[in-house]
Design an enzyme around this catalytic site. Structure first.
Site, PDB file in Angstrom:
ATOM      1  N   CYS A  85       0.865  -1.178   0.000  1.00 14.70           N
ATOM      2  CA  CYS A  85       0.000   0.000   0.000  1.00 14.70           C
ATOM      3  C   CYS A  85       0.898   1.224   0.000  1.00 14.70           C
ATOM      4  CB  CYS A  85      -0.910  -0.004   1.223  1.00 14.70           C
ATOM      5  SG  CYS A  85      -2.044   1.391   1.176  1.00 14.70           S
ATOM      6  N   CYS A 235      -3.319   6.961  -4.822  1.00 13.57           N
ATOM      7  CA  CYS A 235      -3.127   5.498  -4.700  1.00 13.57           C
ATOM      8  C   CYS A 235      -1.725   5.082  -5.187  1.00 13.57           C
ATOM      9  CB  CYS A 235      -4.195   4.727  -5.472  1.00 13.57           C
ATOM     10  SG  CYS A 235      -4.130   2.950  -5.111  1.00 13.57           S
TER      11      CYS A 235
HETATM   12  O1  PYC Z   1      -1.861   3.798  -1.873  1.00 12.71           O
HETATM   13  O2  PYC Z   1      -1.448   1.810  -2.681  1.00 12.71           O
HETATM   14  C1  PYC Z   1      -2.179   2.619  -2.127  1.00 12.71           C
HETATM   15  C2  PYC Z   1      -3.520   2.188  -1.704  1.00 12.71           C
HETATM   16  C3  PYC Z   1      -4.127   0.989  -1.949  1.00 12.71           C
HETATM   17  C4  PYC Z   1      -5.395   1.051  -1.358  1.00 12.71           C
HETATM   18  C5  PYC Z   1      -5.529   2.280  -0.771  1.00 12.71           C
HETATM   19  N1  PYC Z   1      -4.371   2.961  -0.989  1.00 12.71           N
END
Ligand code: PYC
Length: 310
Positions: A85, A235
């Site tokens: 993550c 993300c």
């Molecule tokens: O930042 O990789 C990320 C992530 C995955 C799910 C929520 N954030």
């Protein structure tokens, strides 16, 4: 149980410092599998209401496989473990700095999908050097209920993603509900069509792209997370999957910067270097802020001590 909360570009992380379940011996991947198979109550109790909410990602600190790593970490949400993550790794770096456990400079972390690097640039800024990321399939078309044909790429960035270049819905805060509905439908369509990641892995994250709103940004995204929440940040693992696609299409050179904006307007700076196995080694730079240092209380007479799961 002592936890420290932070947010990275708006996306929350809850680091469990002590009081987690005994995961026994074995590699980090084996211990992570044990967490998912035997301790989902623990995971739900940490991240879900009434103590949290479905967007929180938990980060359980565990002994690393390699004692030279600063920490081992298993990420989890309201449903399952996450391989890696990105936002939570930035949050973890800032949390470890807040605790005085790391100083500015390069550190290594063990995760169930491999070792990652963190560069603590200052008290709130971290660059994550992620696991090798790659595109598995280009231009995969699926029929989406009530929408028609949607085409996207399947790529790995530490989790599995389906990346759709041109979102049919504008990527604005006002459209969170329709964007969530659309991405859930796309995920169902992938499931029904049997489109998977490597070795049949579930594609649990769906990512839509569109034009940026911030001057200087290259792109804006909306990311559906496995439990149905949307990522407030751009993300980190989704950005890694995106870099793999940009590199595979010859659209971004190694070392060049790419600015990815999230659906709430927060920003990560991205770049990559070629990986050893034909993919890319992404670097994701973002800011995180500690928001609380708390003790979670589990009263055995509380009917919702293990979280509200509907
Ligand atoms: O930042 O990789 C990320 C992530 C995955 C799910 C929520 N954030």
């Amino acid at each position: 149980m002592r936890v420290i909360d932070s947010h990275t570009a708006g996306e929350p992380t809850r680091v469990v410092l002590e009081g987690g379940p005994d995961l026994g011996a074995g590699t980090l991947a084996e211990r992570a599998a044990r967490l998912e198979a035997e301790h989902l109550d623990f995971c739900a109790s940490v991240v879900l209401e009434p103590r949290g909410h479905d967007a929180i990602i938990g980060a359980l600190l565990v002994p690393p496989d390699d004692p030279e790593c600063a920490a081992g970490v298993i990420y989890f949400n309201n449903l399952q473990n996450l391989g890696m993550c990105g936002h939570a790794t930035i949050g973890l770096g800032v949390t470890l700095a807040h605790l005085g456990r790391i100083q500015p400079g390069r550190h290594r972390l063990d995760t169930p999908v491999g070792e990652v690097g963190i560069d603590l640039l200052d008290a709130n800024t971290v660059s994550v050097v992620n696991v090798e990321s790659y595109r598995l399939a280009k231009d995969v078309a699926v029929q989406v209920d009530g929408v028609g044909q949607v085409t996207g790429d399947v790529a790995w960035g530490g989790n599995w993603f389906f990346l759709v270049k041109d979102s049919p819905i504008a990527l604005t805060g006002a459209n969170i509900r329709p964007l969530t509905d659309l991405t859930l439908k796309i995920r169902n369509a992938l499931d029904e069509a049997g489109v998977t990641g490597k070795d049949g892995a579930w594609i649990d994250h769906i990512e839509l792209f569109g034009p940026p709103a911030t001057a200087g940004a290259d792109s804006r995204n909306f990311v559906l997370c496995p439990g149905g929440a949307y990522d407030r940040s751009p993300c980190g693992t989704g950005c890694s999957a995106k870099l793999a696609c940009l590199a595979a299409d010859g659209l971004l050179a190694p070392g060049a910067d790419y600015i990815q904006e999230s659906v709430i307007g927060s920003i990560y700076k991205l770049s990559y270097q070629p990986g050893r196995n034909g993919g890319v080694i992404p670097t994701i730079t973002g800011d995180a802020y500690v928001t609380s240092d708390a003790t979670l209380i589990f009263n055995p007479t509380d009917p919702y001590r293990s979280g509200i799961r509907l």
